[in-house]
Design a protein around this motif. Structure first.
Motif, short mmCIF file in Angstrom:
data_model
loop_
_atom_site.label_atom_id
_atom_site.label_comp_id
_atom_site.label_asym_id
_atom_site.label_seq_id
_atom_site.Cartn_x
_atom_site.Cartn_y
_atom_site.Cartn_z
N VAL A 286 0.83 -1.21 0.00
CA VAL A 286 0.00 0.00 0.00
C VAL A 286 0.87 1.26 0.00
CG1 VAL A 286 -1.69 1.32 1.32
CG2 VAL A 286 -1.94 -1.15 1.11
N SER A 287 1.93 1.24 0.80
CA SER A 287 2.81 2.41 0.87
C SER A 287 3.50 2.66 -0.47
CB SER A 287 3.85 2.21 1.97
OG SER A 287 3.24 1.98 3.23
N ALA A 290 1.04 4.13 -2.90
CA ALA A 290 0.73 5.52 -2.57
C ALA A 290 1.86 6.45 -2.98
CB ALA A 290 0.46 5.64 -1.07
N GLY A 293 1.89 6.72 -6.75
CA GLY A 293 0.77 7.55 -7.17
C GLY A 293 1.03 9.03 -6.94
N ALA A 294 1.69 9.35 -5.83
CA ALA A 294 2.02 10.74 -5.54
C ALA A 294 3.03 11.28 -6.56
CB ALA A 294 2.57 10.87 -4.12
N THR A 430 -5.98 10.05 -4.44
CA THR A 430 -5.95 8.75 -3.76
C THR A 430 -4.67 8.60 -2.94
OG1 THR A 430 -7.27 7.79 -5.54
CG2 THR A 430 -6.08 6.28 -4.09
N ALA A 431 -3.54 9.02 -3.52
CA ALA A 431 -2.26 8.90 -2.82
C ALA A 431 -2.24 9.76 -1.56
CB ALA A 431 -1.12 9.29 -3.74
N ALA A 434 -4.41 8.30 1.14
CA ALA A 434 -3.73 7.19 1.83
C ALA A 434 -2.69 7.72 2.81
CB ALA A 434 -3.08 6.28 0.79
N ALA A 435 -2.06 8.84 2.48
CA ALA A 435 -1.03 9.40 3.36
C ALA A 435 -1.59 9.76 4.72
CB ALA A 435 -0.40 10.63 2.71
N VAL A 446 4.95 9.99 1.13
CA VAL A 446 3.99 10.25 0.05
C VAL A 446 4.05 11.73 -0.35
CG1 VAL A 446 1.54 10.30 -0.55
CG2 VAL A 446 2.48 8.36 0.72
N GLN A 655 -10.82 8.04 2.36
CA GLN A 655 -9.36 8.11 2.23
C GLN A 655 -8.94 9.15 1.21
OE1 GLN A 655 -7.78 4.17 1.59
NE2 GLN A 655 -8.34 3.47 3.63
N ARG A 656 -9.56 10.30 1.27
CA ARG A 656 -9.20 11.42 0.42
C ARG A 656 -8.88 12.63 1.29
NH1 ARG A 656 -10.77 10.66 -5.01
NH2 ARG A 656 -10.53 8.43 -5.37
#
Length: 692
Positions: A286-287, A290, A293-294, A430-431, A434-435, A446, A655-656
């Motif tokens: 997941v990390s 993320a 994605g960032a 999304t990234a 998640a952060a 992230v 998660q936003r």
């Protein structure tokens, strides 16, 4: 003993803080009905509102603190029942467990009127409350006297009050009617209670004891589901009891109150079917996603009109640069500036959320003063690109840029990252969401990835000579390009003025325009002084900045008419009538609408470029609106321009940390489908047609 010592310390610290006269916790006494009938009951609430960074305590404060103490002053014929508490949150400090509340919370009780109270008689209630309010560094015992008045009349209550109290009632743990049992053997506490399999369990499910001495507050708790029963085990305390009372927070919206009886023969905890723990491998995956994605989201931010001109000029400044050391040091300096800004903003967001503040990405644009500062910054950049004055950091590769070296590149990276932070785009939301739920260290990675993605084009050009050789040769055309790039900066400043108009009154907008005029005049004089070769070329700009800073610190913006009426407009919407048009976001109304029709919910902000593009090209298209009408799809807008806490909390559930967010609810299903961040009219029409 520990709790008593800590309590004495809290009182001692509070004496040192006695000069602070303001209450750290605001409290009020509210009634559901202002005219309850004789012989009936109505609800009352003690609403507690701690200041940012402070928290209150549950009925069992845990290993330290003390619960609220009340002394009622009631007239004859009026009684108040037991105080009911919502489920708390755990907080561990120095191996001590505390059960607390961050943010506003309400304690409820039933108010009962005697049958013989005459109609129309005025009733006055009063209660003296004493409680503890703490921050990470200080605990302050406070006391207040609360009052409320009403007349004995009819039992009906205003709809607004009913809705508010319904929300509070839903937060009160429901008593578990079926029997529960517990046992204590060899230092192990085991609890067994009936629970339907249809009830969803959160990963952070927790049991809160109403009285200390039965279980260890700080010990880990394990939960296992077997059929229609839920088992829980933890370390038992040294005390003994024949009954156990506690609250279990099953998920985000459901908590139950448990009354369990001691079972002498002992219960067996079924460890062989325990819930799967969080795996480190899953966290790593997941990390990694993320962070990637960032980086990709930061790369796409370079296409924003307020960033693209700055990046383009910096990349062009490296064209045909033969000195590899200069090119690489400049690229690294630019990257450092961009990453540092994203890290600082991300760290600030994480810190504010730890103190209970609901903030997300681009939270700075929810303050009119910062918007004005950004307008002035965009105008200064635009006027520089237009040639009104010279500023080496933004030049297109002349001698001044070469002399400034890494210092100028660093500040250009800072500038590019700062002006890009109001935006969110594909992959990025999304990234960043998640952060906010990942561990702090991963969350900061992230945010650093976002800055790295923004700097990636300049970094690649700086380290790959082949890319630089493929770039156009410097020439007179670069001056024309520089002038052309002033246009998107002017448009960005104009867009920020429009955002300011949505958040503040006309007088404040007029002040902002006056400051823009003064800034332009100051920069024009600076440009004239530069052309004449005069010393102290920058004093007009310094004077303007002093005036602007003083104005922004002394003049407070008032709420715009749009913002002032938003709450009224939301309350005017009736959940039991068929709706048309765009409705203001309301979570309770959303739940009611989903029961009878499909709902499209989109979250936007006036300062979000991606949001506005999607609205114009997809949501507000005539074909899209017609499809919504044919399928009886309700449309709901969550306007996050002012950083509304309700919307911030809702975004966090998904998660936003920013907008846009697009959700499609099928009729009867409260679990929405998340739509892409780049919308098309055909996509929405397809959703509506499929739903219809």
């Amino acid at each position: 003993m520990i709790a008593s010592c800590l309590l004495m310390v809290c009182f001692a610290i509070s004496v040192q803080a006695s000069e602070e006269d303001s209450q750290k916790m605001a409290a009020s006494l509210l009634l559901e009905s202002l005219s309850p009938a004789a012989g009936t009951e109505t609800s009352l609430a003690i609403r507690m509102s701690p200041q940012a960074g402070w928290h209150g305590y549950w009925l069992n404060p845990g290993d330290a603190g003390f619960p609220m103490q009340l002394e009622w002053h009631l007239p004859e014929g009026v009684t108040v029942g037991e105080l009911q508490y919502p489920a708390p949150e755990p907080m561990v400090l120095s191996d001590l467990m505390n059960y607390i509340y961050h943010g506003d919370y309400a304690l409820l009780a039933q108010l009962k009127l005697a049958d013989d109270l005459p109609e129309g008689i005025p009733i006055s209630l009063a209660v003296d409350i004493r409680y503890l309010v703490c921050s990470p560094k200080l605990c302050v015992p406070e006391q207040q006297s609360l009052q409320a008045q009403f007349n004995v009349g009819e039992s009906s209550a205003p709809k607004a009050a009913q809705e508010r109290f319904d929300t509070w009632h839903r937060q009160i743990p429901k008593p578990l009617e079926a029997s529960a049992a517990f046992s204590v053997n060899d230092g192990q506490f085991v609890l067994s209670l009936p629970l339907p399999e249809s009830v969803e369990l959160a990963e952070d499910i927790r049991l809160y004891p109403e009285i200390n001495g039965v279980i260890s507050n700080t010990a880990p708790q394990s939960f296992v589901r077997r059929g229609e029963r839920l088992f829980m085990t933890t370390v038992a305390a040294e005390g003994s009891a024949s009954h156990f009372h506690g609250v279990i927070a099953l998920n985000e919206s459901m908590a139950v109150r448990v009354n369990a009886i001691l079972q002498a023969e002992g219960l067996v905890f079924p460890t062989q079917v325990s819930l799967p723990p969080k795996e480190d491998d899953h966290l790593i995956v997941v990390s990694t996603v993320a962070v990637l994605g960032a980086i990709l989201g930061g790369l796409l931010l370079n296409l924003m009109p307020c960033v693209f001109p700055i990046l383009s000029l910096k990349v062009l400044s490296l064209a045909n640069l033969g000195d590899e050391r200069v090119a690489r040091s400049g690229a690294l300096a630019y990257t450092l500036g961009a990453v540092l800004v994203c890290l600082l903003l991300g760290g600030l967001i994480l810190m504010l959320r730890q103190f209970g503040l609901q903030v997300g990405w681009a939270f700075q644009l929810q303050r009119p003063e910062i918007i004005v500062a950004l307008i002035l910054l965009m105008m200064a950049i635009a006027l520089n690109l237009a040639g009104l004055f010279e500023l080496g950091t933004l030049s297109s590769g002349g001698k001044l840029q070469h002399k400034q070296g890494p210092v100028g590149d660093f500040w250009t990276g800072v500038l590019a990252a700062f002006v890009a932070t109001p935006c969110t785009g594909p992959f990025m939301a999304t990234a960043l969401g998640a952060a906010l739920v990942l561990p702090t260290g991963v969350g900061l990675m992230v945010f650093a990835g976002l800055g790295l993605g923004m700097a990636l084009p300049f970094l690649l050009v700086g380290f790959i000579p082949a890319l630089r050789r493929r770039m156009p040769r410097p020439g007179a055309w670069m001056l024309t390009a520089k002038r052309f790039f002033a246009v998107p900066m002017f448009l960005t400043a104009l867009g920020l003025v429009w955002v300011l108009m949505q958040q503040s009154d006309n007088q404040y907008v007029l002040l902002a325009l006056l400051l823009v005029l003064l800034l332009s005049l100051g920069l024009w004089l600076t440009g004239l002084f530069q052309q004449a070769g005069r010393q102290r070329q920058w004093w007009p700009l310094v004077l303007v900045l002093i005036i602007a800073g003083g104005s922004l610190m002394t003049v407070s913006p008032s709420m715009s008419a749009k913002a002032a009426n938003s709450e009224t407009a939301a309350k005017a919407i009736e959940a039991d009538t068929e709706t048309s048009g765009v409705m203001a976001f309301d979570e309770q109304l959303l739940s009611a609408l989903v029961k009878k029709q499909d709902v499209f919910v989109y979250f936007s902000a006036d300062w979000c470029l991606t949001c506005k593009v999607n609205e114009k090209t997809a949501i507000e298209r005539q074909a899209t609106q017609a499809a919504f009408a044919r399928s009886n799809t309700a449309v709901m807008l969550g306007d996050w321009t002012g950083g509304e806490p309700e919307i911030t909390r809702f975004l966090a559930k998904h998660q936003r940390s920013g907008v846009p967010l697009y959700l499609w609810y099928q009729k009867g299903n409260l679990e929405p489908s998340v739509l892409p961040q780049v919308l098309t009219s055909s996509l929405l029409i397809e959703q509506a047609t499929g739903a219809g």
